[in-house]
Write a protein that holds these residues in place. Sequence first.
Motif, PDB file in Angstrom:
ATOM      1  N   PRO A  76      20.620   1.664  -2.266  1.00 53.18           N
ATOM      2  CA  PRO A  76      21.560   2.784  -2.443  1.00 53.18           C
ATOM      3  C   PRO A  76      22.682   2.725  -1.403  1.00 53.18           C
ATOM      4  O   PRO A  76      22.472   2.269  -0.279  1.00 53.18           O
ATOM      5  CB  PRO A  76      20.678   4.018  -2.252  1.00 53.18           C
ATOM      6  CG  PRO A  76      19.314   3.550  -2.686  1.00 53.18           C
ATOM      7  CD  PRO A  76      19.233   2.116  -2.212  1.00 53.18           C
ATOM      8  N   ARG A  77      23.856   3.168  -1.828  1.00 52.68           N
ATOM      9  CA  ARG A  77      25.096   3.202  -1.051  1.00 52.68           C
ATOM     10  C   ARG A  77      25.794   1.845  -0.936  1.00 52.68           C
ATOM     11  O   ARG A  77      26.830   1.730  -0.304  1.00 52.68           O
ATOM     12  CB  ARG A  77      24.895   3.844   0.324  1.00 52.68           C
ATOM     13  CG  ARG A  77      24.521   5.312   0.237  1.00 52.68           C
ATOM     14  CD  ARG A  77      24.478   6.008   1.576  1.00 52.68           C
ATOM     15  NE  ARG A  77      23.452   5.532   2.490  1.00 52.68           N
ATOM     16  CZ  ARG A  77      22.155   5.804   2.407  1.00 52.68           C
ATOM     17  NH1 ARG A  77      21.699   6.557   1.447  1.00 52.68           N
ATOM     18  NH2 ARG A  77      21.307   5.340   3.296  1.00 52.68           N
ATOM     19  N   VAL A 135      25.988   1.989  -5.551  1.00 52.08           N
ATOM     20  CA  VAL A 135      24.615   2.159  -6.031  1.00 52.08           C
ATOM     21  C   VAL A 135      24.162   3.567  -5.656  1.00 52.08           C
ATOM     22  O   VAL A 135      24.157   3.940  -4.482  1.00 52.08           O
ATOM     23  CB  VAL A 135      23.669   1.101  -5.432  1.00 52.08           C
ATOM     24  CG1 VAL A 135      22.230   1.338  -5.883  1.00 52.08           C
ATOM     25  CG2 VAL A 135      24.132  -0.307  -5.807  1.00 52.08           C
ATOM     26  N   ALA A 136      23.807   4.355  -6.663  1.00 58.58           N
ATOM     27  CA  ALA A 136      23.368   5.736  -6.437  1.00 58.58           C
ATOM     28  C   ALA A 136      21.848   5.821  -6.285  1.00 58.58           C
ATOM     29  O   ALA A 136      21.342   6.627  -5.508  1.00 58.58           O
ATOM     30  CB  ALA A 136      23.830   6.627  -7.585  1.00 58.58           C
ATOM     31  N   TRP A 137      21.126   4.992  -7.033  1.00 51.88           N
ATOM     32  CA  TRP A 137      19.659   5.003  -6.975  1.00 51.88           C
ATOM     33  C   TRP A 137      19.115   3.662  -7.449  1.00 51.88           C
ATOM     34  O   TRP A 137      19.808   2.906  -8.133  1.00 51.88           O
ATOM     35  CB  TRP A 137      19.067   6.132  -7.826  1.00 51.88           C
ATOM     36  CG  TRP A 137      19.496   6.085  -9.272  1.00 51.88           C
ATOM     37  CD1 TRP A 137      20.548   6.752  -9.838  1.00 51.88           C
ATOM     38  CD2 TRP A 137      18.925   5.298 -10.320  1.00 51.88           C
ATOM     39  NE1 TRP A 137      20.652   6.431 -11.177  1.00 51.88           N
ATOM     40  CE2 TRP A 137      19.663   5.553 -11.505  1.00 51.88           C
ATOM     41  CE3 TRP A 137      17.849   4.422 -10.399  1.00 51.88           C
ATOM     42  CZ2 TRP A 137      19.360   4.944 -12.715  1.00 51.88           C
ATOM     43  CZ3 TRP A 137      17.554   3.816 -11.612  1.00 51.88           C
ATOM     44  CH2 TRP A 137      18.303   4.095 -12.756  1.00 51.88           C
ATOM     45  N   VAL A 138      17.881   3.378  -7.058  1.00 50.30           N
ATOM     46  CA  VAL A 138      17.187   2.152  -7.458  1.00 50.30           C
ATOM     47  C   VAL A 138      15.776   2.544  -7.858  1.00 50.30           C
ATOM     48  O   VAL A 138      15.124   3.342  -7.186  1.00 50.30           O
ATOM     49  CB  VAL A 138      17.149   1.133  -6.300  1.00 50.30           C
ATOM     50  CG1 VAL A 138      16.358  -0.106  -6.685  1.00 50.30           C
ATOM     51  CG2 VAL A 138      18.546   0.750  -5.866  1.00 50.30           C
ATOM     52  N   SER A 139      15.293   1.968  -8.964  1.00 52.50           N
ATOM     53  CA  SER A 139      13.925   2.241  -9.403  1.00 52.50           C
ATOM     54  C   SER A 139      12.938   1.526  -8.473  1.00 52.50           C
ATOM     55  O   SER A 139      13.298   0.561  -7.802  1.00 52.50           O
ATOM     56  CB  SER A 139      13.718   1.754 -10.837  1.00 52.50           C
ATOM     57  OG  SER A 139      13.739   0.337 -10.887  1.00 52.50           O
ATOM     58  N   LYS A 189      27.404   4.533  -9.605  1.00 51.43           N
ATOM     59  CA  LYS A 189      28.425   5.579  -9.757  1.00 51.43           C
ATOM     60  C   LYS A 189      29.784   4.906  -9.639  1.00 51.43           C
ATOM     61  O   LYS A 189      30.067   4.228  -8.650  1.00 51.43           O
ATOM     62  CB  LYS A 189      28.257   6.646  -8.680  1.00 51.43           C
ATOM     63  CG  LYS A 189      29.263   7.758  -8.795  1.00 51.43           C
ATOM     64  CD  LYS A 189      29.051   8.807  -7.725  1.00 51.43           C
ATOM     65  CE  LYS A 189      30.102   9.902  -7.894  1.00 51.43           C
ATOM     66  NZ  LYS A 189      29.963  10.910  -6.852  1.00 51.43           N
ATOM     67  N   MET A 223      19.004   0.038 -11.543  1.00 48.22           N
ATOM     68  CA  MET A 223      19.793   0.762 -10.543  1.00 48.22           C
ATOM     69  C   MET A 223      20.895   1.518 -11.259  1.00 48.22           C
ATOM     70  O   MET A 223      21.386   1.089 -12.303  1.00 48.22           O
ATOM     71  CB  MET A 223      20.358  -0.177  -9.472  1.00 48.22           C
ATOM     72  CG  MET A 223      21.312  -1.232  -9.944  1.00 48.22           C
ATOM     73  SD  MET A 223      21.850  -2.274  -8.547  1.00 48.22           S
ATOM     74  CE  MET A 223      22.613  -3.606  -9.461  1.00 48.22           C
ATOM     75  N   GLY A 224      21.252   2.648 -10.696  1.00 47.20           N
ATOM     76  CA  GLY A 224      22.332   3.457 -11.223  1.00 47.20           C
ATOM     77  C   GLY A 224      23.569   3.257 -10.380  1.00 47.20           C
ATOM     78  O   GLY A 224      23.506   3.330  -9.151  1.00 47.20           O
ATOM     79  N   ARG A 266      23.515  15.846 -13.466  1.00 46.26           N
ATOM     80  CA  ARG A 266      24.572  15.003 -14.026  1.00 46.26           C
ATOM     81  C   ARG A 266      25.667  15.839 -14.666  1.00 46.26           C
ATOM     82  O   ARG A 266      25.393  16.814 -15.338  1.00 46.26           O
ATOM     83  CB  ARG A 266      23.974  14.054 -15.056  1.00 46.26           C
ATOM     84  CG  ARG A 266      23.079  13.037 -14.403  1.00 46.26           C
ATOM     85  CD  ARG A 266      22.532  12.070 -15.431  1.00 46.26           C
ATOM     86  NE  ARG A 266      21.609  11.168 -14.780  1.00 46.26           N
ATOM     87  CZ  ARG A 266      20.323  11.430 -14.588  1.00 46.26           C
ATOM     88  NH1 ARG A 266      19.803  12.554 -15.017  1.00 46.26           N
ATOM     89  NH2 ARG A 266      19.548  10.561 -13.974  1.00 46.26           N
TER      90      ARG A 266
END
Length: 123
Positions: free
Chosen positions: A51-52, A81-85, A98, A95-96, A6
């Motif tokens: 993601p994406r 969406v960069a990532w999903v738990s 960006k 979810m993260g 990061r």
Amino acid sequence: MAINRRASRRIPLRKKVKYGLSDSLDSTFTGYTFNLSEGGVGIKAHRVFPPRSKVSIQIHISDADLGESSMNDIIKLEGTVAWVSPILPGILPTMGIKFSNRSRDIKQIYESKSRGDIIRIHT
């Protein structure tokens, strides 16, 4: 040991959020943020996207209910969406996101919260 890639640190930020896929704004969902960085935001909600996925986000800065916030209390952003738990029973997924556009208000909130200031938005 995992490497932290990061560019900025995350700060805790719990605010109501309304979000949806950018190409389908008729379907929106609600959740809340759990952290903020200069480049993105973490969202916890019942509905997450892969993601994406391109998403539109409205962060409600006031503590008023979503339907009662004034437009001055809402920061509108676009992101990916960069990532999903992992989806686990009984636990809200996260979810993260960006940011693809970062408003002056989000930068101000990040800087203020990093210093421990009270959030004040100038609109």
